[in-house]
Write an enzyme that holds these catalytic residues in place. Structure first.
Site, PDB file in Angstrom:
ATOM      1  N   ASP A  14     -12.616   1.024   3.227  1.00 30.45           N
ATOM      2  CA  ASP A  14     -12.015   1.980   4.439  1.00 30.45           C
ATOM      3  C   ASP A  14     -12.511   1.970   5.838  1.00 30.45           C
ATOM      4  OD1 ASP A  14      -9.726   3.241   3.885  1.00 30.45           O
ATOM      5  OD2 ASP A  14     -10.500   5.228   3.841  1.00 30.45           O
TER       6      ASP A  14
ATOM      7  N   HIS B 249      -9.738   5.429  -3.467  1.00 30.28           N
ATOM      8  CA  HIS B 249     -10.555   6.520  -3.299  1.00 30.28           C
ATOM      9  C   HIS B 249     -10.520   7.311  -4.839  1.00 30.28           C
ATOM     10  CE1 HIS B 249      -9.399   5.816   0.675  1.00 30.28           C
ATOM     11  NE2 HIS B 249      -8.188   6.287   0.719  1.00 30.28           N
TER      12      HIS B 249
ATOM     13  N   LYS C 212       0.871  -1.250   0.047  1.00 31.09           N
ATOM     14  CA  LYS C 212      -0.089  -0.040   0.082  1.00 31.09           C
ATOM     15  C   LYS C 212       0.837   1.360   0.056  1.00 31.09           C
ATOM     16  CE  LYS C 212      -3.320   3.174   1.341  1.00 31.09           C
ATOM     17  NZ  LYS C 212      -3.761   3.105   2.682  1.00 31.09           N
TER      18      LYS C 212
ATOM     19  N   HIS D  76      -3.331   4.636  -2.623  1.00 35.93           N
ATOM     20  CA  HIS D  76      -4.125   5.780  -2.110  1.00 35.93           C
ATOM     21  C   HIS D  76      -3.928   7.156  -2.938  1.00 35.93           C
ATOM     22  CE1 HIS D  76      -5.219   9.173   1.054  1.00 35.93           C
ATOM     23  NE2 HIS D  76      -4.381   9.749   0.442  1.00 35.93           N
TER      24      HIS D  76
END
Length: 264
Positions: free
Chosen positions: A221, A153, A92, A133
Site C-alpha cells: 500500500d 488487507h 482491482k 480490497h
C-alpha cells in the site's frame, strides 16, 4: 518509481488509476526510471463505495463504468472490458468499504457475490486476474468464493475463509507495515476512527494467517506512506512468526506467481 527501484523492488502491481498504464509504458520505453509495473487502471467499486470518490457534493466527480464505478453484473462486465481495453493488466476491486474514504462502516460488504463472480469470469476470459480490497469477513468470503486471485488487507479473517484460501490458492496480500507507518494524526476524524477500529483486527488476522499457512504475497500500500519504505513489510512478517526465508519468498516466488511474471 526510482525511489522504489532503489529500495530493491524491480516489479510492482500498481492500483493508482489510469496514470498507472501510462507510467508502465514510460518505464518500458526507458523514459522513466522505475520498476516494471503491472497496472490495474481504474479500480472497480459500487456507487458511493470505497473505490468511488466519496465525500463530494452531488455532481462532483461522478463516475461510471469507464471510471470503474459499476453496479450489477453487466455494468461490472462493461467496466472490466473498458479497463482492459485501455491497458489494465490486473483488475482491482473494492469488495468492502475501506479506511481512507468518506463512506460508511469500514468492513461492510459492498459488491455482491454475483457482481464479483461476473468480474472474475470476465477478467479470466482476457487472461487477467482480480485483486480484491477487502476488510470485513462477509466481503472477503464472497471475493474468495468468486475466485479472486488475491485479497488485499484481509483484516477480518475467519477459519472458514483461511481454509478456503488455502484450498483455492488465494493469496493474502497483508499490507501490514502500514499499521505502524500510517500517519494517524494527519487523518480526518472519520477516517482516523475507522483506522483505529480496523487496524488492530488486521494485524491479528495476518498473524493468524501466517500460523495457518495461508498463501501470502508481499504488498505494501505504498503511497499511503512514502515510497521507498516497502521493505518494512518483511520485518513485520518475521516479527509475527514467519521464517525469514519464507518472508523473502513472499516478495519473489509468491509475488511472481500472483502477478503472472516469469522472472521474480
Amino acid at each position: 518509481g526510482a525511489t522504489t527501484v532503489r529500495a530493491g523492488f524491480t516489479t510492482v502491481r500498481d492500483f493508482g488509476g489510469d496514470a498507472t498504464v501510462a507510467l508502465a509504458e514510460a518505464v518500458e520505453r526507458g523514459d522513466v526510471l522505475g520498476p516494471h509495473i503491472v497496472p490495474s487502471r481504474n479500480a472497480l467499486g459500487i456507487t458511493g463505495g470505497h473505490c468511488d470518490a466519496t465525500g463530494w457534493a452531488p455532481g462532483i466527480l461522478e463516475g461510471g463504468p469507464a471510471e470503474g464505478v459499476a453496479d450489477g453484473p453487466w455494468e461490472v462486465v462493461e467496466a472490466v472490458r473498458y479497463q482492459i481495453k485501455h491497458g489494465a493488466k490486473v483488475i482491482k476491486t473494492c469488495a468492502t468499504a475501506g479506511v481512507l474514504s468518506m463512506e460508511g462502516p469500514v468492513g461492510a460488504q459492498q459488491y455482491t457475490f454475483e457482481e464479483l463472480k461476473a468480474m472474475v469470469d470476465e477478467a479470466a476470459r482476457h487472461g487477467i486476474k482480480v485483486a480484491a480490497h477487502a476488510h470485513g469477513s462477509e466481503g472477503i468470503l464472497a471475493a474468495v468464493r468468486a475466485g479472486v486471485a488475491s485479497i488485499e488487507h484481509g483484516s477480518m479473517l475467519t477459519d472458514e475463509i483461511m481454509d478456503l484460501m488455502k484450498e483455492r490458492g488465494t493469496y493474502l496480500v497483508p499490507t501490514t507495515y502500514l499499521v505502524d507507518a500510517i500517519p494517524m494524526d494527519a487523518l480526518p476524524p472519520l477516517i482516523r476512527s475507522k483506522a483505529e477500529e480496523i487496524l488492530p483486527h488486521a494485524r491479528r488476522s495476518v498473524e493468524r494467517a501466517i500460523a495457518a499457512g495461508v498463501p501470502i504475497a508481499f504488498g505494501t500500500d505504498a503511497a499511503v506512506y512514502p515510497h521507498g519504505q516497502n521493505a518494512g513489510e518483511f520485518e513485520v512478517y518475521v516479527r509475527m512468526g514467519m521464517d525469514p526465508a519464507e518472508a523473502l519468498r513472499t516478495a519473489t516466488v509468491h509475488a511472481a506467481d500472483l502477478l503472472g511474471t516469469s522472472d521474480p
